[in-house]
Design a protein around this motif. Structure first.
Motif, PDB file in Angstrom:
ATOM      1  N   GLY A  51      -6.757   2.339  15.692  1.00  0.00           N
ATOM      2  CA  GLY A  51      -5.749   2.919  16.460  1.00  0.00           C
ATOM      3  C   GLY A  51      -5.252   4.097  15.903  1.00  0.00           C
ATOM      4  O   GLY A  51      -3.791   4.372  16.397  1.00  0.00           O
ATOM      5  N   VAL A  52      -5.152   4.622  14.611  1.00  0.00           N
ATOM      6  CA  VAL A  52      -4.590   5.426  13.701  1.00  0.00           C
ATOM      7  C   VAL A  52      -5.851   6.851  13.767  1.00  0.00           C
ATOM      8  O   VAL A  52      -7.181   6.645  13.395  1.00  0.00           O
ATOM      9  CB  VAL A  52      -3.841   4.560  12.524  1.00  0.00           C
ATOM     10  CG1 VAL A  52      -3.184   3.607  12.683  1.00  0.00           C
ATOM     11  CG2 VAL A  52      -5.340   4.736  11.647  1.00  0.00           C
ATOM     12  N   VAL A  57      -6.062   5.351   4.790  1.00  0.00           N
ATOM     13  CA  VAL A  57      -6.859   3.921   5.078  1.00  0.00           C
ATOM     14  C   VAL A  57      -7.410   2.881   4.509  1.00  0.00           C
ATOM     15  O   VAL A  57      -8.614   3.886   4.037  1.00  0.00           O
ATOM     16  CB  VAL A  57      -7.385   3.788   6.471  1.00  0.00           C
ATOM     17  CG1 VAL A  57      -7.949   2.756   7.232  1.00  0.00           C
ATOM     18  CG2 VAL A  57      -5.984   3.888   7.813  1.00  0.00           C
ATOM     19  N   ILE A  58      -7.118   1.984   4.292  1.00  0.00           N
ATOM     20  CA  ILE A  58      -7.970   1.147   2.669  1.00  0.00           C
ATOM     21  C   ILE A  58      -8.377   0.183   3.867  1.00  0.00           C
ATOM     22  O   ILE A  58      -8.521  -0.558   4.273  1.00  0.00           O
ATOM     23  CB  ILE A  58      -6.946   1.569   1.551  1.00  0.00           C
ATOM     24  CG1 ILE A  58      -6.626   2.098   1.146  1.00  0.00           C
ATOM     25  CG2 ILE A  58      -7.974   0.253   0.728  1.00  0.00           C
ATOM     26  CD1 ILE A  58      -4.883   2.141   1.535  1.00  0.00           C
ATOM     27  N   GLU A  59      -9.812   0.448   3.555  1.00  0.00           N
ATOM     28  CA  GLU A  59     -10.698  -1.715   3.888  1.00  0.00           C
ATOM     29  C   GLU A  59     -10.823  -1.876   2.726  1.00  0.00           C
ATOM     30  O   GLU A  59     -11.341  -1.650   1.559  1.00  0.00           O
ATOM     31  CB  GLU A  59     -11.759  -0.497   4.304  1.00  0.00           C
ATOM     32  CG  GLU A  59     -11.776  -0.409   5.919  1.00  0.00           C
ATOM     33  CD  GLU A  59     -13.223   0.205   6.980  1.00  0.00           C
ATOM     34  OE1 GLU A  59     -13.113   0.184   7.790  1.00  0.00           O
ATOM     35  OE2 GLU A  59     -14.103   1.363   5.888  1.00  0.00           O
ATOM     36  N   ILE A  69      -6.254  -1.890   5.536  1.00  0.00           N
ATOM     37  CA  ILE A  69      -4.323  -1.507   5.546  1.00  0.00           C
ATOM     38  C   ILE A  69      -4.163   0.273   6.144  1.00  0.00           C
ATOM     39  O   ILE A  69      -4.465   1.070   5.658  1.00  0.00           O
ATOM     40  CB  ILE A  69      -4.130  -1.442   3.773  1.00  0.00           C
ATOM     41  CG1 ILE A  69      -4.586  -2.949   3.476  1.00  0.00           C
ATOM     42  CG2 ILE A  69      -2.623  -1.025   4.033  1.00  0.00           C
ATOM     43  CD1 ILE A  69      -4.579  -3.047   2.010  1.00  0.00           C
ATOM     44  N   THR A  70      -3.162   0.048   7.362  1.00  0.00           N
ATOM     45  CA  THR A  70      -2.878   1.758   7.440  1.00  0.00           C
ATOM     46  C   THR A  70      -1.396   1.583   7.623  1.00  0.00           C
ATOM     47  O   THR A  70      -0.856   3.037   7.662  1.00  0.00           O
ATOM     48  CB  THR A  70      -2.998   1.179   9.664  1.00  0.00           C
ATOM     49  OG1 THR A  70      -2.522   0.458   9.894  1.00  0.00           O
ATOM     50  CG2 THR A  70      -4.973   0.935   9.415  1.00  0.00           C
ATOM     51  N   GLU A  71      -0.941   0.962   6.400  1.00  0.00           N
ATOM     52  CA  GLU A  71       0.265   1.578   6.024  1.00  0.00           C
ATOM     53  C   GLU A  71       0.443   2.389   4.946  1.00  0.00           C
ATOM     54  O   GLU A  71      -0.152   2.015   4.053  1.00  0.00           O
ATOM     55  CB  GLU A  71       1.246   0.732   5.951  1.00  0.00           C
ATOM     56  CG  GLU A  71       1.516  -0.905   6.946  1.00  0.00           C
ATOM     57  CD  GLU A  71       2.087  -1.955   6.535  1.00  0.00           C
ATOM     58  OE1 GLU A  71       2.933  -2.371   5.467  1.00  0.00           O
ATOM     59  OE2 GLU A  71       1.617  -3.256   7.315  1.00  0.00           O
ATOM     60  N   VAL A  72       1.256   3.095   4.899  1.00  0.00           N
ATOM     61  CA  VAL A  72       1.122   3.664   4.473  1.00  0.00           C
ATOM     62  C   VAL A  72       2.324   3.113   3.065  1.00  0.00           C
ATOM     63  O   VAL A  72       2.953   2.487   3.098  1.00  0.00           O
ATOM     64  CB  VAL A  72       1.926   5.431   4.808  1.00  0.00           C
ATOM     65  CG1 VAL A  72       1.815   6.402   3.375  1.00  0.00           C
ATOM     66  CG2 VAL A  72       1.433   5.462   5.945  1.00  0.00           C
ATOM     67  N   ALA A  76       2.232  -2.204   0.766  1.00  0.00           N
ATOM     68  CA  ALA A  76       0.885  -3.038   1.374  1.00  0.00           C
ATOM     69  C   ALA A  76      -0.507  -3.274   0.842  1.00  0.00           C
ATOM     70  O   ALA A  76      -1.163  -4.924   1.305  1.00  0.00           O
ATOM     71  CB  ALA A  76       1.262  -2.224   3.025  1.00  0.00           C
ATOM     72  N   LEU A  77      -1.085  -2.694   0.097  1.00  0.00           N
ATOM     73  CA  LEU A  77      -2.132  -2.321  -0.715  1.00  0.00           C
ATOM     74  C   LEU A  77      -1.870  -3.284  -1.681  1.00  0.00           C
ATOM     75  O   LEU A  77      -2.511  -4.679  -1.872  1.00  0.00           O
ATOM     76  CB  LEU A  77      -2.854  -1.204  -1.284  1.00  0.00           C
ATOM     77  CG  LEU A  77      -3.320  -0.886  -2.009  1.00  0.00           C
ATOM     78  CD1 LEU A  77      -5.395  -1.694  -1.430  1.00  0.00           C
ATOM     79  CD2 LEU A  77      -3.728   0.163  -3.124  1.00  0.00           C
TER      80      LEU A  77
END
Length: 85
Positions: A51-52, A57-59, A69-72, A76-77
């Motif tokens: 949805g972004v 974006v980190i998978e 992880i879609t948060e900047v 979050a990472l």
């Protein structure tokens, strides 16, 4: 650290993307990069999956289980990486 698979969806001249890659390099975590520069079809994939359309974006995952992880921001990472330690 367990045998993680990490994919960074990134683009050229993205300082947040560079921060993520630098963090992973410092932690000696191997990763693959999918470069979205001039590749709108790849942004379409991100939009369908998460949805972004922004990067990074980190998978992260192992086996057949992944999370994105879609948060900047590195916080979050770090939180997700810590779960795998």
């Amino acid at each position: 650290m367990r045998n993680l698979s990490v994919v960074v969806w990134s683009k050229d001249r993205c300082s947040y993307c560079d921060d993520v890659k630098q963090y992973l390099d410092q932690k000696e975590i191997e990763y693959k990069v999918i470069n979205l520069t001039n590749r709108d079809e790849l942004r379409d994939i991100l939009e369908v999956k998460y949805g972004v359309r922004h990067v990074p974006v980190i998978e992260i995952g192992e086996g057949n289980t992944y999370e994105a992880i879609t948060e900047v921001g590195i916080q979050a990472l770090e939180k997700v990486i810590d779960k795998y330690n």
